[in-house]
Motif scaffolding. Structure first.
Motif, PDB file in Angstrom:
ATOM      1  N   MET A 251      39.309  42.437  34.814  1.00  0.00           N
ATOM      2  CA  MET A 251      38.458  43.551  35.242  1.00  0.00           C
ATOM      3  C   MET A 251      36.993  43.137  35.280  1.00  0.00           C
ATOM      4  O   MET A 251      36.239  43.581  36.147  1.00  0.00           O
TER       5      MET A 251
ATOM      6  N   ILE B   3      36.538  41.284  38.505  1.00  0.00           N
ATOM      7  CA  ILE B   3      36.546  42.180  39.666  1.00  0.00           C
ATOM      8  C   ILE B   3      35.263  43.017  39.711  1.00  0.00           C
ATOM      9  O   ILE B   3      34.625  43.163  40.760  1.00  0.00           O
TER      10      ILE B   3
ATOM     11  N   THR C 144      41.843  48.331  38.475  1.00  0.00           N
ATOM     12  CA  THR C 144      41.069  48.118  39.704  1.00  0.00           C
ATOM     13  C   THR C 144      40.979  49.433  40.471  1.00  0.00           C
ATOM     14  O   THR C 144      39.916  49.815  40.968  1.00  0.00           O
TER      15      THR C 144
ATOM     16  N   GLU D  50      45.205  43.133  47.248  1.00  0.00           N
ATOM     17  CA  GLU D  50      46.063  42.620  46.188  1.00  0.00           C
ATOM     18  C   GLU D  50      47.403  42.337  46.846  1.00  0.00           C
ATOM     19  O   GLU D  50      48.036  43.246  47.379  1.00  0.00           O
TER      20      GLU D  50
ATOM     21  N   ASP E 106      43.018  39.495  45.165  1.00  0.00           N
ATOM     22  CA  ASP E 106      43.500  39.408  43.783  1.00  0.00           C
ATOM     23  C   ASP E 106      44.808  38.616  43.824  1.00  0.00           C
ATOM     24  O   ASP E 106      45.819  39.087  44.332  1.00  0.00           O
TER      25      ASP E 106
END
Ligand SMILES: *Cc1c(COP(=O)(O)O)cnc(C)c1O
Length: 428
Positions: A110, A113, A137, A184, A217
């Protein structure tokens, strides 16, 4: 220890290029720097002594971007929120699998990100992302970023994704503000795929002079089985907590990409303080030595498990990359961008939440826990656990039903895993 970049970077023997797995034990470090120690020490220090005041001044000029780097110059060691030898060696090794120029490591996936988001998004910008996303996310994007004036638009992973992404950007007022496409793939928990090349191409053509960054991701298949930079992505992010760490004993993250973009990420990391610590960095260095062995063993086990589940009358559907039918449009995307199907398997049990819970409560070897990618197999219930933040009315459209169970397959003997699944299904 004097670590001069470019001097230690042996990546070939003559014309023979060494593979990442051969470089994981030593790349970026030399025993003669530390009393001959084969393994690099843990540099458990907050701060580093400068040789002279002039050197300290020069290091800070680079750290704060007050001047350009001179040829061959790299950032000196200053303070462990900025850099630390364990983190720098780890960053060098991480670049090898993905073929990246540079990397930055962070205190969690996290943190990686969020640091990327705060580096590239400004008030008024648009962030376009695939759905579903990892729960953390999804919360950051849906509930935190809008508080900073960022507009967030989702499109589905899977076969309808490309068309819906194009449609969102056909609105010029949206395309003119697009700063990031975040995807993702494969998506968690359904293993739906997002076409990385399509997103990269869309970013190039959608937005005039703007160049939105494409972020992937890669936690589910990387660093071994998918390399998004080769398909035009600008940045790869990882939860290193998962396959990279691999032992369910640490929390960390990473961002990989070009020198230019990672330099910007590192600046944000310095001022948000999202770097990880030397001990965690050292643990990940150790983990990387076995990442190929672990992921290969987990991938093989997962195939046995997925094949077993597909034959069970109490299982109505299995979500597994190795089972995508050749006539499914996702098959072509899988063949193009993935090297292997990985170790994540999800399935719908016949019934709903009560049946799923009975199954989970009956497991004896596989632990009932969230997270994934570790040496031990884990099982969880996405609708009420990892994805409970997604409103119940939105869950079904992302394939998240009360009957869905997600498995992360570890390195145990596959027959033991199947015996456990078999007896837990019998208990339903
Ligand atoms: C776990 C995970 C994250 C978040 O990583 P943390 O290390 O828990 O912060 C992000 N993306 C995916 C796909 C994950 O599985």
């Amino acid at each position: 220890m004097v670590r001069k970049k470019k001097e230690y970077t042996r990546r070939e023997i003559g014309d023979h290029k060494l593979r990442p797995e051969s470089l994981m034990m030593g790349y970026g470090y030399r025993p003669e720097w530390s009393e001959g120690a084969i393994k690099c020490p843990i540099f458990q220090t907050s701060t580093f002594a400068f040789k002279s005041a002039e050197e300290g001044k020069a290091f800070f000029e680079l750290a704060y971007g007050l001047r350009e780097k001179k040829p061959g110059e790299s950032l000196g060691l200053i303070y462990s929120r900025l850099n630390n030898p364990d983190l720098e060696i780890l960053e060098d090794r991480l670049t090898l699998w993905d073929g990246a120029e540079a990397a930055s490591v962070h205190s969690s996936g996290m943190a990686a990100i969020a640091t990327a988001a705060f580096t590239f998004l400004r008030p008024g910008d648009v962030l376009l992302h695939s759905e579903p996303l990892y729960g953390g996310t999804e919360h950051l994007f849906q509930h935190v970023l809008p508080q900073y004036g960022i507009e967030v638009i989702g499109f589905p992973a899977g076969p309808d994704g490309p068309e819906q992404a194009e449609q969102a950007l056909s609105d010029k007022s949206v395309a003119d503000r697009l700063s990031m496409i975040f995807i993702e793939t494969p998506a968690n928990p359904t293993n739906d795929l997002v076409d990385i090349s399509h997103c990269a191409e869309l970013a190039k053509r959608c937005c005039g002079d703007r160049e939105p960054v494409v972020v992937v991701d890669n936690t589910f298949l990387g660093p071994l089985f998918q390399h998004p930079l080769k398909f035009g992505a600008d940045l790869v992010v990882y939860s290193a907590t998962k396959f990279i760490g691999g032992h369910s004993d640490l929390i960390a993250g990473a961002v990989l990409g070009s020198e230019e973009l990672i330099t910007r990420i590192l600046e944000t990391r310095t001022f948000l303080g999202t770097a990880t610590d030397p001990w965690t960095g050292w643990l990940i260095l150790r983990s990387l030595e076995t990442v190929k062995m672990r992921m290969t063993s987990q991938m093989k086990n997962a195939r046995y498990v997925a094949d077993f589940l597909a034959d069970q009358p109490k299982v109505s559907k299995v979500y597994y990359l190795g089972h995508i039918a050749e006539d499914n449009s996702q098959y072509e995307v899988y063949r193009r961008q993935c090297v292997a199907p990985g170790a994540m398997v999800a399935f719908d049990i016949r019934g709903g939440e009560p049946e799923a819970f009975r199954f989970l409560n009956a497991l004896k070897l596989i632990h009932l826990a969230v997270s994934l990618g570790g040496t031990e197999s884990l099982a969880e219930h996405p609708a009420t656990m990892t994805h409970s933040d997604i409103a119940a009315e939105h869950q079904p459209r992302m394939g998240i039903t009360p009957a869905l169970v997600r498995l992360s397959i570890g390195v145990e003997h596959y027959e033991d895993l199947i015996a456990d699944l078999d007896q837990a299904l019998a208990a339903v």
